[in-house]
Design a protein around this motif. Sequence first.
Motif: not given
Length: 531
Positions: A112, A117, A121-122, A124, A173, A177
């Motif tokens: 992280q 991020f 965000d983590y 998600w 990030y 994703v």
Amino acid sequence: MTSPEEHQATESSTGSLDAKVALGKTPSSLSQPQYVTLEKYTDAHAADHALDHDVAAIAHELQAEALQPTPTELRSVLRKIDLLMMPMMCCVYTLTFLDKTTTNYAHLLGFQNDLQFSGADYSWLGSIFYFGYLFATPVHGILFQKLPLGRYLAACIILWGTVLALHAAAFNYAGLVVCRLFLGIFEAAVTPGFIMITGRFYRRNEQVSRTAIWFSCNGWAQILGGLVAYGVLMQPSGSLPVWREMFIILGGVTILLGIVVLAFFPSSPETFKLLSHREKLIAVERIRENQTGLHNKKFKWYQLREAFLDPRLYLLFFCILTLDVANGGTSNFGSAIISSLGYNKKITALLGMATGLSEVVAVIIMVLIARWTKTRSIPGIACLLVAILGASMMVGLPASQANAKVAGYAMVMFFAMPTLLLYATLSSSVGGETKKVTFNAVFSLGYAAGNIIGPQTYRASEAPNYPSAKAAMLACLCVGGVFYVALFIYHSIENKRRDRLYPIESAKEQNATQELSDLTDWERKSFRYPL
């Protein structure tokens, strides 16, 4: 309480539904539960009941040979199936859980900070995996029926291993994703595929123990993951961040396993390369009593309609959805939960193994209770009560009692046992290939939805204690328990109704053709649901 094994006798030779199906005819109406309305069947359904060519050939041969395997032959065939299937299924399921929770260990290893991020965000990242799972589930369901199941699973394993290794190439990030989304797409095939494989190879009374064996690898994966994280933390830093090394290693191992599965994993008993011709017939003969058919590649709209008219579909969906809210959180925030109690990274990695050990112990306890009570409902309820107690400890105990809160967290892992028993129930309580595929798909959608919701209950503003997330976990476990109990109450009521309308003496199964026919559980008067 009557077990399904005590109701293996089925319909009589004159006027029975299955006899008409075997002759290529269809009944004018279908007996259904009195609280469900389903339109009458027409002559157009005759083609729907036809067996696949290869299955029909096996059924004809079983009848022609009047196969009567000896107990020694039956044990030998089961042993060969176990020796090939169980090790591969266990290895795949270990990597399934380990690979999808790699972000949990990467979080501990500092990815992280490296990719810069936020905590939101983590959260998600945990959910985006299950968006891929959610979108892919219906597609997998259709392809399960159309393609050889073993080879299809192998292809998905190789592809997810490739995607996992590509996590190491993510330098922002957005890249992460995309990798998580595709990882969810390919991993979505494994659990529903294994549920169908278990139903194709094992008798009803064998399915709980075999499902328990491969499902217990969730626990072993957590133990292995803790060891991997601890080992990496003990190594001196190199030119490549340790979390990138972890993704490359685990991705490579997964690809190699996928190649092994492609070479050896069978799709059904008649395609099992390590069995002789007679042994293949015996393998099919073993599962005739399940009354769920063998397999059929034709998609049947009436079975799809029947699935959505079956109340159990909705009980299963909401049960797995609520239970897996807990799973979605603990899978991604397990390390954060433990470290928030004041433990350093190395101790957190080791304590993370305790949750895996708890799940393995839970599997053993569940199987013992299931054998003792000869039910699936009682062990599931007992384990769920342990999980609710553990969640209550996490919510109610003060922060000063860190060890007790860790113990409560380990007890929460017992919630996975009702999920395991629902897997076994899916493989033995739904007849008809299209209906089974539909149930599997809807069940997987509930699983994905729960795992999407779970990480979102962990708000960055409440870090590191996440009180709302823990309260949501406790509430969802309680609600899931209500749906779980309701499912088996429904099974009990329906079994009593069938006992009253279709006594054992009027339900004699005719032959292999009827028993392997692609009929649903509603169409078989002799079918009884597991309790």
